[in-house]
Design a protein around this motif. Structure first.
Motif, PDB file in Angstrom:
ATOM      1  N   TYR A 244      34.766  45.605  44.632  1.00 42.79           N
ATOM      2  CA  TYR A 244      35.842  45.904  45.574  1.00 42.79           C
ATOM      3  C   TYR A 244      35.513  47.074  46.489  1.00 42.79           C
ATOM      4  O   TYR A 244      35.908  47.083  47.655  1.00 42.79           O
ATOM      5  N   SER A 245      34.803  48.041  45.986  1.00 44.71           N
ATOM      6  CA  SER A 245      34.445  49.187  46.822  1.00 44.71           C
ATOM      7  C   SER A 245      33.600  48.747  48.012  1.00 44.71           C
ATOM      8  O   SER A 245      33.849  49.139  49.160  1.00 44.71           O
ATOM      9  N   ILE A 248      35.795  46.274  50.418  1.00 43.25           N
ATOM     10  CA  ILE A 248      36.801  46.965  51.234  1.00 43.25           C
ATOM     11  C   ILE A 248      36.131  47.834  52.296  1.00 43.25           C
ATOM     12  O   ILE A 248      36.570  47.880  53.448  1.00 43.25           O
ATOM     13  N   ALA A 273      40.667  54.130  49.730  1.00 44.02           N
ATOM     14  CA  ALA A 273      41.170  52.772  49.550  1.00 44.02           C
ATOM     15  C   ALA A 273      41.888  52.642  48.218  1.00 44.02           C
ATOM     16  O   ALA A 273      41.401  53.118  47.190  1.00 44.02           O
ATOM     17  N   ASN A 274      43.048  52.023  48.236  1.00 40.83           N
ATOM     18  CA  ASN A 274      43.804  51.749  47.021  1.00 40.83           C
ATOM     19  C   ASN A 274      43.425  50.347  46.549  1.00 40.83           C
ATOM     20  O   ASN A 274      43.965  49.355  47.034  1.00 40.83           O
ATOM     21  N   VAL A 275      42.500  50.277  45.618  1.00 41.90           N
ATOM     22  CA  VAL A 275      41.978  48.990  45.150  1.00 41.90           C
ATOM     23  C   VAL A 275      43.077  48.147  44.514  1.00 41.90           C
ATOM     24  O   VAL A 275      43.112  46.923  44.675  1.00 41.90           O
ATOM     25  N   GLU A 276      44.005  48.795  43.816  1.00 36.90           N
ATOM     26  CA  GLU A 276      45.095  48.052  43.167  1.00 36.90           C
ATOM     27  C   GLU A 276      45.947  47.317  44.203  1.00 36.90           C
ATOM     28  O   GLU A 276      46.353  46.174  43.989  1.00 36.90           O
ATOM     29  N   TYR A 278      44.922  46.319  47.101  1.00 32.89           N
ATOM     30  CA  TYR A 278      44.100  45.232  47.636  1.00 32.89           C
ATOM     31  C   TYR A 278      44.123  44.038  46.688  1.00 32.89           C
ATOM     32  O   TYR A 278      44.294  42.897  47.116  1.00 32.89           O
ATOM     33  N   ILE A 279      43.957  44.290  45.402  1.00 27.05           N
ATOM     34  CA  ILE A 279      43.968  43.212  44.407  1.00 27.05           C
ATOM     35  C   ILE A 279      45.337  42.528  44.375  1.00 27.05           C
ATOM     36  O   ILE A 279      45.435  41.303  44.244  1.00 27.05           O
TER      37      ILE A 279
END
Length: 391
Positions: A244-245, A248, A273-276, A278-279
């Motif tokens: 994800y890093s 994104i 970036a807020n990965v959560e 995005y998911i």
């Protein structure tokens, strides 16, 4: 043939092409808004000499300005073409007929190029109706052959003799296209895995082309088929975990440099970036298309045609061209999790943004090197790293 002209035997096209028609005033992303609309001097002169109403005459007299060797339409303050009527239909076509329109207006969104002895054609994803059609119909991108009536099946310009001398691999344009289409169209695996398998094939073919062994392309394709369909390799690719890093970061860069949008603002908090989030957006997107898992595959197949793959830019290697193709698929796929938050989960608005993203890549050739530079920046210059952004 390398003589610049070819008598076509047939048209090769997706199933949806024959029945495609413009939505007119019902389109939520009208192509007569904000786009530069080119007109030739001859087309404008024909329009000026037409027998039309006073209202249309006034618009003809005030709506064109010189641009290059021809003209462009001056937009109204609302950014719509001034010739659109209250129902958002073209006043020129309605009053005078299609023959008085600019070639740009009569051909868009259709795209095509000569491939072997056929004209390979489709419609651009930048048209909302195209996105809407292929995302909702699983068989929309199945290729079929269409044989025009009459003895003369048409002629079309093709790669000229000088291009064949410089790029002899063009002699195998048809075989290469069909090979990559076959890879992406295979429904027995995920479209993401198919795209990566295509990258592996493109890398190997590029090695032969760069070594001057273009005449071996048919046998290389034949040798690659069992490798592409190796069950152990497919299983391994299907299990690749998303990075994800990297994903994104890559798509954010594309939005900043190419797409020119702020769609990813929602995903970032305090510069990170807020990965959560995005998911979460990814899950929402998957739910919207849960009954149409074929949508992204159809998008990829249409891109393969509209981008003239695998030779979008003849001055680039086959692998670089394929890498650009992967980046465009990724731009649509990776944007979706952010878009759903922006458009309140509206499928129609989601498709509008997809068509806008398609426009950014299909109609701006200068973006090709920008995208390849971003791929290099993120070290996505091999099939393995391309897998990281598409999986």
């Amino acid at each position: 043939m390398a003589n610049g002209q070819l008598t076509l035997a047939y048209f090769r096209q997706p199933k949806f092409y024959s029945n495609f028609s413009c939505m007119g005033g019902e389109c939520p992303d009208n192509c007569c808004k904000s786009w530069r609309i080119d007109w030739s001097k001859e087309s404008v002169e024909k329009l000026r000499n037409s027998d039309c109403s006073e209202k249309l005459r006034n618009l003809i007299d005030t709506s064109f300005e010189p641009y290059g060797d021809g003209y462009i339409i001056k937009f109204a303050t609302n950014r719509y073409c001034p010739f659109l009527d209250e129902e958002k239909f073209c006043g020129i076509q309605r009053e005078l007929g299609e023959s008085y329109l600019s070639p740009v207006c009569t051909t868009y969104p259709r795209a095509g190029y000569v491939c072997g002895n056929a004209l390979l054609r489709t419609c651009y994803l930048s048209c909302y109706k195209v996105i809407d059609t292929i995302c909702d119909n699983e068989d929309a991108m199945m290729l079929e052959n269409y044989f025009p009536k009459g003895k003369n099946n048409g002629t079309a310009k093709i790669d000229d003799a000088n291009e064949y001398k410089k790029h002899p691999e063009l002699n195998y344009r048809s075989e290469l296209f069909e090979f990559f289409y076959e890879i992406i169209a295979d429904r027995s695996r995920s479209v993401e895995t198919s795209v990566v398998l295509g990258a592996l094939a493109a890398q190997k073919l590029t090695e032969y082309i760069n070594a001057g062994k273009h005449d071996r392309i048919p046998e290389v394709i034949k040798a690659l088929r069992p490798q592409i369909n190796n069950t152990a390799q497919i299983a391994k690719l299907e299990q690749v975990k998303p990075n994800y890093s990297l994903k994104i970061g890559f798509i954010t860069q594309l939005h900043d440099l190419v797409i020119k949008s702020d769609l990813f603002d929602y995903i970032y908090e305090n510069g990170s970036a807020n990965v959560e989030k995005y998911i979460e957006g990814e899950k929402i997107f998957n739910e919207i298309f849960s009954d149409r898992p074929f949508a992204m595959r159809n998008i990829a197949l249409n891109l393969l045609i509209e981008m003239g793959m695998p030779f979008r830019d003849k001055n680039l290697s086959l692998f670089d061209n394929y890498s650009y193709f992967v980046a465009v698929i990724a731009a649509i796929k990776l944007s979706a999790p952010a878009i759903v938050h922006k458009v309140d989960n509206s499928e129609k608005k989601l498709k509008v943004v997809f068509s806008y993203i398609g426009r950014s890549f299909a109609h701006n050739d200068e973006n090709t090197m920008k995208v390849l530079d971003v791929l290099k920046e993120f070290h996505c210059t091999s099939p393995a790293y391309l897998a990281a952004i598409i999986k």
